[in-house]
Design a protein around this motif. Structure first.
Motif, short mmCIF file in Angstrom:
data_model
loop_
_atom_site.label_atom_id
_atom_site.label_comp_id
_atom_site.label_asym_id
_atom_site.label_seq_id
_atom_site.Cartn_x
_atom_site.Cartn_y
_atom_site.Cartn_z
N MET A 72 0.85 -1.19 0.00
CA MET A 72 0.00 0.00 0.00
C MET A 72 0.89 1.24 0.00
O MET A 72 1.54 1.57 0.98
N ASN A 73 0.93 1.92 -1.15
CA ASN A 73 1.74 3.12 -1.26
C ASN A 73 0.92 4.34 -0.88
O ASN A 73 -0.04 4.70 -1.52
N THR A 74 1.30 4.97 0.19
CA THR A 74 0.61 6.16 0.65
C THR A 74 1.62 7.20 1.05
O THR A 74 2.68 6.89 1.58
N SER A 75 1.28 8.42 0.79
CA SER A 75 2.14 9.52 1.20
C SER A 75 1.58 10.10 2.48
O SER A 75 0.56 10.78 2.49
N LEU A 76 2.23 9.79 3.62
CA LEU A 76 1.72 10.17 4.92
C LEU A 76 2.32 11.48 5.37
O LEU A 76 3.49 11.77 5.12
N THR A 77 1.52 12.28 6.03
CA THR A 77 2.00 13.51 6.64
C THR A 77 1.66 13.45 8.12
O THR A 77 0.97 12.55 8.59
N SER A 78 2.13 14.43 8.85
CA SER A 78 1.86 14.46 10.28
C SER A 78 0.39 14.72 10.57
O SER A 78 -0.06 14.57 11.70
N ASN A 79 -0.37 15.08 9.53
CA ASN A 79 -1.79 15.36 9.69
C ASN A 79 -2.66 14.18 9.29
O ASN A 79 -3.86 14.26 9.30
N THR A 80 -2.05 13.05 8.94
CA THR A 80 -2.77 11.88 8.45
C THR A 80 -2.78 10.77 9.48
O THR A 80 -1.76 10.42 10.05
N LEU A 81 -3.98 10.23 9.72
CA LEU A 81 -4.13 9.12 10.66
C LEU A 81 -4.43 7.84 9.87
O LEU A 81 -5.03 7.89 8.79
N THR A 82 -4.05 6.71 10.46
CA THR A 82 -4.27 5.41 9.81
C THR A 82 -5.18 4.55 10.66
O THR A 82 -4.93 4.35 11.86
N PHE A 83 -6.25 4.02 10.05
CA PHE A 83 -7.11 3.05 10.72
C PHE A 83 -6.46 1.67 10.60
O PHE A 83 -6.54 1.03 9.55
N THR A 84 -5.82 1.21 11.65
CA THR A 84 -5.04 -0.02 11.57
C THR A 84 -5.91 -1.27 11.40
O THR A 84 -5.42 -2.30 10.93
N VAL A 85 -7.19 -1.22 11.77
CA VAL A 85 -8.04 -2.41 11.67
C VAL A 85 -8.27 -2.82 10.22
O VAL A 85 -8.61 -3.98 9.95
N TYR A 86 -8.08 -1.87 9.28
CA TYR A 86 -8.31 -2.20 7.87
C TYR A 86 -7.07 -2.75 7.18
O TYR A 86 -7.15 -3.23 6.05
N VAL A 87 -5.92 -2.67 7.83
CA VAL A 87 -4.67 -3.08 7.20
C VAL A 87 -4.58 -4.60 7.14
O VAL A 87 -4.81 -5.30 8.12
N GLY A 88 -4.24 -5.12 5.95
CA GLY A 88 -4.01 -6.56 5.78
C GLY A 88 -5.25 -7.41 5.82
O GLY A 88 -5.18 -8.60 6.14
N MET A 89 -6.41 -6.86 5.48
CA MET A 89 -7.64 -7.65 5.54
C MET A 89 -7.79 -8.58 4.35
O MET A 89 -8.44 -9.62 4.44
N GLY A 90 -7.24 -8.19 3.20
CA GLY A 90 -7.33 -9.04 2.02
C GLY A 90 -8.74 -9.11 1.45
O GLY A 90 -9.52 -8.16 1.56
N PRO A 91 -9.09 -10.28 0.86
CA PRO A 91 -10.40 -10.44 0.21
C PRO A 91 -11.59 -10.25 1.15
O PRO A 91 -12.69 -9.96 0.70
N VAL A 92 -11.37 -10.43 2.46
CA VAL A 92 -12.47 -10.27 3.43
C VAL A 92 -13.05 -8.86 3.35
O VAL A 92 -14.25 -8.66 3.59
N SER A 93 -12.23 -7.90 2.99
CA SER A 93 -12.69 -6.51 2.93
C SER A 93 -13.83 -6.33 1.94
O SER A 93 -14.73 -5.53 2.16
N TYR A 94 -13.81 -7.11 0.84
CA TYR A 94 -14.86 -6.97 -0.17
C TYR A 94 -16.18 -7.57 0.31
O TYR A 94 -17.26 -7.08 -0.04
N VAL A 95 -16.09 -8.64 1.10
CA VAL A 95 -17.30 -9.23 1.67
C VAL A 95 -17.95 -8.24 2.64
O VAL A 95 -19.17 -8.01 2.59
N ILE A 96 -17.12 -7.65 3.49
CA ILE A 96 -17.64 -6.67 4.44
C ILE A 96 -18.16 -5.44 3.72
O ILE A 96 -19.18 -4.85 4.13
N LEU A 97 -17.51 -5.05 2.63
CA LEU A 97 -17.98 -3.91 1.83
C LEU A 97 -19.40 -4.14 1.33
O LEU A 97 -20.25 -3.24 1.41
N VAL A 98 -19.67 -5.35 0.83
CA VAL A 98 -21.01 -5.67 0.33
C VAL A 98 -22.04 -5.62 1.46
O VAL A 98 -23.13 -5.06 1.31
N VAL A 99 -21.68 -6.18 2.63
CA VAL A 99 -22.60 -6.18 3.78
C VAL A 99 -22.93 -4.75 4.20
O VAL A 99 -24.10 -4.38 4.38
N VAL A 100 -21.89 -3.93 4.36
CA VAL A 100 -22.08 -2.55 4.79
C VAL A 100 -22.90 -1.77 3.76
O VAL A 100 -23.81 -1.00 4.11
N LEU A 101 -22.60 -1.97 2.47
CA LEU A 101 -23.31 -1.27 1.41
C LEU A 101 -24.80 -1.60 1.43
O LEU A 101 -25.65 -0.70 1.35
#
Length: 312
Positions: free
Chosen positions: A1-30
């Motif tokens: 994951m290429n991101t340009s971080l600054t001191s004003n940027t926060l990271t939600f760590t729970v989303y990191v490394g989720m893989g394909p599961v993220s798309y299943v959750i995306l459909v549920v939430v949507l």
């Protein structure tokens, strides 16, 4: 994951490394979010367009449903964007805005439920004087108080939080809450600034959570005690009148209590579980409340059926 971080940027760590599961959750939430928008919009339009529903009870319901829609919209479009782009980032200012909206959503929910309990209390205890007590002007006053006071209190809390010096940038949450942002501070918990913030937080909990819960419980204790003296048919009518509000209140209180524990002990949960569990507080009540009132409230059912018949 290429991101340009600054001191004003926060990271939600729970989303990191989720893989394909993220798309299943995306459909549920949507799907749940779309259902929330449709259910909320339907109830709000029925109340707005049908003059027979321009009554205090439905005015308060309109406020409750719209508040839930605002709360869920503060979180889930951002969540879906993160899940679809794999960029779990948010600006510090954006995080504070999200905290403000979510906290106001919870606070206003309790104040609106308290106002609705007062409305039911007057309708049962003073039925003949109801329209002289709950006047249109009184309804406007109650709506203003129920929304402005909690929002103002939360705004002060957000200002105090924004003054804390920040030296951490990882948020182990699915969305921003005040406790998570405070934990990013460089200040230790024993400093004066943190202690004042903690004290103010306790005051807020007492004023906008504990006090409304107490008032609602007291009103229903009195209603139950009074109804025991009435006939079976009268008790049934009271229950039908109050049951949507009681179920809504109990549901929101339970998910709020769950969220309180979840936000403090979620650090060991995997990302996918974190997201699904957080749905309880921000996504389920805004979906359940309009559906519940639509099913349990006779006038809304009738108006909805009439609308469907007229269109199809």
């Amino acid at each position: 994951m290429n991101t340009s971080l600054t001191s004003n940027t926060l990271t939600f760590t729970v989303y990191v490394g989720m893989g394909p599961v993220s798309y299943v959750i995306l459909v549920v939430v949507l799907l749940v979010y779309i259902a929330t928008v449709l259910a909320s919009a339907t109830v709000m339009l029925l109340i707005f367009l049908d003059t027979s529903l321009h009554k205090p009870m439905y005015t308060f319901l309109f406020g409750l449903v719209s508040n839930g829609l605002i709360g869920s919209t503060a979180v889930w479009p951002k969540t879906m964007n993160i899940l679809s782009t794999n960029r779990p980032l948010i600006s510090y200012q954006g995080c504070l805005i999200q905290v403000f909206i979510i906290s106001s959503y919870g606070a206003c929910n309790y104040s609106l439920l308290t106002v609705m309990a007062y409305d039911r209390f007057v309708s049962i205890f003073r039925p003949l004087q109801y329209h002289t007590i709950i006047t249109p002007w009184k309804v406007k006053q109650l709506m203003i108080v129920a929304n402005v006071i909690p929002t103002a209190l939360i705004l002060v809390q957000i200002f105090m939080t924004s003054q804390l010096p920040q030296c951490r940038y990882n948020v182990h949450r699915t969305y921003c809450d005040n406790l998570a942002v405070v934990s990013l501070s460089c200040l230790e918990s024993h400093t004066i600034q943190r202690r004042v913030g903690n004290l103010y937080g306790i005051i807020i909990i007492i004023v906008i959570v504990a006090l409304p819960i107490l008032l609602i419980l007291l009103s229903y204790v009195k209603i139950i005690v009074l109804s025991l003296k009435w006939s079976r048919d009268a008790r049934k009518k009271v229950f039908e009148t109050c049951s949507p509000h009681i179920i809504t209140f109990v549901n929101f209180s339970l998910v709020s209590l769950f969220s309180l524990f979840y936000n403090r002990y979620n650090s060991f949960l995997p990302g996918g579980v974190n997201i699904l569990m957080s749905i309880n507080y921000i996504l389920v009540p805004p979906l359940l409340h309009p559906i519940l009132y639509g099913i349990k409230t006779k006038e809304i059912r009738q108006r909805f059926s009439k609308l469907i018949r007229s269109k199809f």
